[in-house]
Design an enzyme around this catalytic site. Structure first.
Site, mmCIF file in Angstrom:
data_model
loop_
_atom_site.group_PDB
_atom_site.id
_atom_site.type_symbol
_atom_site.label_atom_id
_atom_site.label_comp_id
_atom_site.label_asym_id
_atom_site.label_seq_id
_atom_site.Cartn_x
_atom_site.Cartn_y
_atom_site.Cartn_z
ATOM 1 N N LEU A 26 0.900 -1.155 0.022
ATOM 2 C CA LEU A 26 -0.042 0.084 -0.111
ATOM 3 C C LEU A 26 0.735 1.209 0.018
ATOM 4 O O LEU A 26 0.256 2.403 -0.163
ATOM 5 C CB LEU A 26 -0.857 -0.020 1.130
ATOM 6 C CG LEU A 26 -1.973 -1.134 1.263
ATOM 7 C CD1 LEU A 26 -2.807 -0.801 2.671
ATOM 8 C CD2 LEU A 26 -2.962 -0.717 0.010
ATOM 9 N N GLY A 27 2.110 1.232 0.241
ATOM 10 C CA GLY A 27 3.083 2.268 0.322
ATOM 11 C C GLY A 27 4.007 2.187 1.217
ATOM 12 O O GLY A 27 3.966 1.377 2.004
ATOM 13 N N GLY A 29 6.617 4.394 4.185
ATOM 14 C CA GLY A 29 6.583 5.899 4.776
ATOM 15 C C GLY A 29 8.093 5.813 5.345
ATOM 16 O O GLY A 29 8.799 5.101 5.010
ATOM 17 N N SER A 33 6.943 -0.155 6.018
ATOM 18 C CA SER A 33 6.115 -0.411 4.430
ATOM 19 C C SER A 33 4.801 -0.736 5.202
ATOM 20 O O SER A 33 4.705 -1.385 6.123
ATOM 21 C CB SER A 33 6.925 -1.435 3.728
ATOM 22 O OG SER A 33 7.977 -0.926 3.170
ATOM 23 N N VAL A 34 3.813 -0.472 4.619
ATOM 24 C CA VAL A 34 2.496 -0.764 4.695
ATOM 25 C C VAL A 34 1.788 -1.708 3.589
ATOM 26 O O VAL A 34 2.004 -1.414 2.284
ATOM 27 C CB VAL A 34 1.513 0.379 5.051
ATOM 28 C CG1 VAL A 34 0.055 -0.010 5.043
ATOM 29 C CG2 VAL A 34 1.838 1.360 5.878
ATOM 30 N N LYS A 51 1.306 -2.683 8.952
ATOM 31 C CA LYS A 51 2.596 -1.992 8.732
ATOM 32 C C LYS A 51 3.867 -2.492 9.397
ATOM 33 O O LYS A 51 3.737 -2.802 10.529
ATOM 34 C CB LYS A 51 2.382 -0.572 9.382
ATOM 35 C CG LYS A 51 3.770 0.475 9.674
ATOM 36 C CD LYS A 51 3.029 1.825 9.638
ATOM 37 C CE LYS A 51 4.269 2.826 9.416
ATOM 38 N NZ LYS A 51 3.904 4.176 9.570
ATOM 39 N N ASP A 146 3.049 12.655 15.538
ATOM 40 C CA ASP A 146 3.434 12.413 14.212
ATOM 41 C C ASP A 146 2.157 12.902 13.273
ATOM 42 O O ASP A 146 1.759 12.174 12.306
ATOM 43 C CB ASP A 146 3.919 11.100 13.819
ATOM 44 C CG ASP A 146 4.627 11.188 12.396
ATOM 45 O OD1 ASP A 146 4.917 12.080 11.707
ATOM 46 O OD2 ASP A 146 4.730 10.226 11.830
HETATM 47 P P1 ATP Z 1 5.095 7.807 8.339
HETATM 48 O O1 ATP Z 1 5.933 7.035 8.120
HETATM 49 O O2 ATP Z 1 5.502 9.275 8.768
HETATM 50 O O3 ATP Z 1 3.387 7.548 9.038
HETATM 51 P P2 ATP Z 1 3.466 7.766 5.645
HETATM 52 O O4 ATP Z 1 2.049 8.030 6.404
HETATM 53 O O5 ATP Z 1 3.439 8.602 4.353
HETATM 54 O O6 ATP Z 1 4.671 8.530 6.510
HETATM 55 P P3 ATP Z 1 3.205 5.037 6.036
HETATM 56 O O7 ATP Z 1 2.268 5.254 7.326
HETATM 57 O O8 ATP Z 1 4.218 4.061 6.108
HETATM 58 O O9 ATP Z 1 3.681 6.259 5.378
HETATM 59 O O10 ATP Z 1 1.833 4.632 4.991
HETATM 60 C C1 ATP Z 1 2.157 4.422 3.884
HETATM 61 C C2 ATP Z 1 1.074 4.454 2.881
HETATM 62 O O11 ATP Z 1 0.183 3.284 3.270
HETATM 63 C C3 ATP Z 1 0.329 5.586 2.849
HETATM 64 O O12 ATP Z 1 -0.072 5.902 1.490
HETATM 65 C C4 ATP Z 1 -0.851 5.596 3.364
HETATM 66 O O13 ATP Z 1 -1.931 6.301 3.097
HETATM 67 C C5 ATP Z 1 -0.990 3.930 3.568
HETATM 68 N N1 ATP Z 1 -1.668 3.452 4.657
HETATM 69 C C6 ATP Z 1 -1.190 3.248 5.774
HETATM 70 N N2 ATP Z 1 -2.115 2.540 6.659
HETATM 71 C C7 ATP Z 1 -3.102 2.192 5.920
HETATM 72 C C8 ATP Z 1 -4.396 1.642 6.456
HETATM 73 N N3 ATP Z 1 -4.645 1.344 7.611
HETATM 74 N N4 ATP Z 1 -5.345 1.293 5.330
HETATM 75 C C9 ATP Z 1 -5.055 1.934 3.881
HETATM 76 N N5 ATP Z 1 -3.968 2.507 3.788
HETATM 77 C C10 ATP Z 1 -3.118 2.874 4.677
HETATM 78 MG MG MG Z 2 1.706 6.883 8.066
#
Ligand code: ATP
Ligand code: MG
Length: 698
Positions: A26-27, A29, A33-34, A51, A146
């Site tokens: 999903l991406g 950060g 990674s999610v 995550k 955050d």
């Molecule tokens: P950070 O690491 O500071 O939180 P971030 O929010 O950009 O930065 P991640 O939290 O790792 O990065 O999220 C990565 C991606 O996954 C983002 O695009 C986020 O929208 C998506 N994502 C995270 N959690 C969920 C969720 N519960 N459901 C759907 N998408 C999610």
């Molecule tokens: Mg995030």
């Protein structure tokens, strides 16, 4: 070390963590990674988001803290906090399992607005939801640490939920400021290593400022400069960026953004309460600036005049059609919903017998002799043909930008209108007015409303990008679209009611069904927008590539491609009516006529069938009625009229097939560079190349 961690991450796809298989990324950060996770056994369980942090726990202290924090999160249950389902370690890497939020993040929504402020009521609704979650955490003595738009997600009910309480930050607290991610939402004291509930309030203030003005509080490529600005620089007055904000609203933002913690609100709840009461306070002493933002605000305002209550009422329960899809097959038979069952019989069975194409008589053709100048698809009204010209040759752009009106029975030239650039699509006639779209990459787009008899212009409206598609008229509104925007204009005056700007290019054209405009992007997002007010009523994430959205009784069915399967989905429930494996890629828009979808596909090197096919598919059942194979790529959306499919190819062939079996009735080879989509009506067939050819069908 860093490299090893990346490798581990990439290897995680397909692996099982706890009870979940990591099905999709999903991406990524700053901290991990999610992934989208599916239960390995219980397929009825909703998908989850997992995550995985990209650091192993190094000490007993970190280990303890991770699990303590997980327990705290578990106790935070609140409608505006993303529920955590599980937390554990995988080969030393900590991971969380959380509810999957299908509506994307606030970051995505702000990106879609592309610098325009969000409508004030909508913004306050979101801030209220985020504030409620945050206040609840504060009541439990938990600080988020955050808070930023990427960590505000939208759940299946389209409510904002807080994600990513800064556990990761705690674990990696040795990071430098430029490693933390974007410091755009960090309070002055946070840069000095001090954190409190008031820092969360400051971050919420930054978010509020951004959604209400369309601009981040402080911008710089250098994180240290951003830090400096947070500590020393006064914010730009929000009302200089958005003249629609009331003084009370601006004052509330600035108070939450106070450099000194003690100057901020007592609590997040108080900040939100003041924002809400500012909603109803007057906008006296309006500030106007000529900035791009201010201009956009005015447009954004036009989008909707609904009150908060109305806006909430109109939110459709969005179950995203994405993740629950199961392919149809013997093990997984599709049960047709009742409304589709009555359409189940082959719609062709009731059709009139295919007409015989025993005669196709050429009547006239133009003889302009121009090279590299082509006629667009034509439209005909009251015996007049309207067709635009365009070119692929840069030297001729001054020549190839005319809308021509010709007499259909003789081909006689009646008048022409000079547009600002090439006219690539069929114009539209309605109530005596002719609507012509045109444009160039450099000069932008234009839509002109002309007197259909004389060519005299009634109004002209300009757009940033060229307009290369046929507009749609519905309920006295004309919907025009460019690559990244959709506009709704008054048909009679050209006055703009609303516009929607998209970050990703549109996929296909906006479809209007039951007063709702469905807009889909190449990234697979689909938005349902109120046709009159332009207000977004639903977001469908990851629908796939949408090729048509069509009404089917009281339902709206979306034809899309997802993971190499063709799907018919109910837009609202997300239910899959049917799905078919697709060997090839879809080219052109899908033509739908009499319950049959005509789909042109093209083989690629990667696919098994490297041939062009036209597929006829029963829209109700997904049953493939027939497939016609062609030598050359189909170059325009198939046209179906009176039991005949008209196809044009990249080699300037025109094919006519019968709709019942896909049998070839007639074919012609044209010359002149390229062939536009034909026009058929009232016994006339028009084929446009660099000339117009008129035939009589009998
Ligand atoms: P950070 O690491 O500071 O939180 P971030 O929010 O950009 O930065 P991640 O939290 O790792 O990065 O999220 C990565 C991606 O996954 C983002 O695009 C986020 O929208 C998506 N994502 C995270 N959690 C969920 C969720 N519960 N459901 C759907 N998408 C999610
Ligand atoms: Mg995030």
């Amino acid at each position: 070390m860093v490299q090893r961690m990346r490798m581990v991450k990439d290897e995680l796809l397909g692996k099982q963590l706890a009870s979940y298989i990591l099905a999709e990324s999903l991406g990524h950060g700053a901290f991990g990674s999610v992934y989208l996770g599916k239960h390995f056994l219980l397929t009825q369980k909703p998908p989850v988001a997992i995550k995985v942090l990209n650091t192993v726990l190094n000490s007993q202290e970190e280990f303890d803290r991770f699990f303590q924090e997980a327990v705290i999160l578990d106790n935070l249950a609140h409608p505006n906090i993303l529920p955590v389902i599980d937390a554990n370690l995988y080969e030393g890497y900590p991971f969380f399992v959380a509810e999957y939020a299908p509506g994307g993040s606030l970051r995505d929504r702000l990106d879609q607005l592309d610098g325009a402020p969000m409508q004030v009521e909508e913004a306050v609704t979101i801030l209220t939801q985020v504030g409620a979650g945050l206040q609840h955490a504060h009541d439990m003595d938990v600080v988020h640490r955050d808070l930023k738009p990427a960590n505000i997600l939208f759940n299946a009910k389209d409510d904002a939920v807080l994600a990513d309480f800064g556990i990761a930050l705690e674990i990696q607290k040795t990071r430098r400021v430029d490693e933390i991610g974007t410091p755009a939402y960090m309070s002055p004291e946070q840069f000095k290593g001090k954190l409190s509930k008031k820092s969360d309030q400051y971050a919420l203030g930054c978010i509020a400022y951004e959604i209400l003005t369309g601009q981040q509080l402080f911008i710089s490529d250098d994180p240290y400069i951003i830090g400096y600005k947070h500590i020393f620089e006064a914010p730009i007055d929000p009302r200089d960026l958005n003249a629609d904000l009331s003084p009370a609203m601006a004052a509330a933002l600035l108070k939450a953004l106070s450099k000194e913690r003690d100057d901020r609100f007592e609590s997040v709840a108080e900040f939100i309460q003041v924002l809400q009461s500012a909603l109803s306070s007057p906008r006296t002493g309006q500030k106007r600036t000529a900035t791009r933002q201010a201009k956009k605000t005015n447009q954004a305002k036009k989008i909707s005049h609904t009150t908060q209550a109305e806006a909430q009422q109109s939110i459709i329960d969005t179950n995203p059609p994405t993740r629950e899809r199961k392919p149809a097959g013997p093990d997984n038979p599709v049960t047709l919903p009742k409304f589709l069952q009555k359409h189940k019989q082959n719609p062709n069975a009731t059709r009139q017998p295919t007409r015989q194409m025993d005669q196709l008589t050429p009547i006239w053709n133009t003889t302009s002799g121009l090279q590299d100048v082509y006629y667009s698809e034509a439209t005909v009204a009251n015996g007049i043909i309207y067709a635009g010209t365009f070119t692929t040759n840069n030297d001729l752009t001054g020549v190839a930008r005319h809308l021509r009106a010709l007499d259909i029975s003789t081909g006689e030239h009646l008048w022409s209108y000079k547009a600002n650039g090439g006219i690539y699509a069929a114009p539209v006639v309605s109530d005596g007015l002719l609507y012509v779209c045109s444009g160039t990459r450099q000069g932008g787009g234009k839509i002109a409303a002309l007197d259909a008899d004389t060519g005299e212009a009634f109004w002209v409206n300009e757009t940033d990008e060229p307009l290369r598609a046929t507009p749609t008229i519905f309920n006295d509104i004309i919907y025009v679209h460019s690559e990244h925007a959709v506009y709704a204009l008054n048909v009679a005056t050209g006055q703009q009611y609303w516009d929607v700007t998209l970050k990703a290019p549109l996929q296909g054209r906006p479809m209007i069904v039951n007063n709702v405009v469905y807009i889909s992007t190449e990234r697979g997002h689909c938005y349902a927008v109120d046709a009159e007010r332009g207000q977004k009523i639903a977001t469908y994430a990851d629908v796939g590539q949408v090729y048509a959205t069509v009404p089917f009784d009281e339902h709206v069915v979306c034809i899309c491609v997802y993971n190499d399967q063709l799907y018919a989905l109910d837009m609202h429930s997300g239910a899959t009516y049917w799905s078919l494996p697709l060997e090839n890629q879809i080219t052109n828009e899908v033509e739908i006529e009499d319950g049959i979808a005509y789909i042109s596909t093209e083989g690629t090197f990667a696919t098994s069938t490297a041939r062009t096919q036209l597929l006829a598919i029963n829209l109700a059942t997904g049953q493939k009625l027939w497939a016609a194979y062609l030598r050359n790529e189909i170059s325009a959306t198939p046209l179906v009229v009176d039991g005949i499919v008209y196809l044009t190819t990249s080699s300037q062939e025109v094919y006519m097939l019968d709709t019942q079996h896909g049998k070839l009735i007639h074919s012609m080879k044209m010359h002149g560079g390229r062939v536009s989509r034909p026009y058929v009506s009232n016994g006339w067939l028009l084929i446009n190349t660099n000339e117009i050819y008129a035939f009589q069908l009998s």
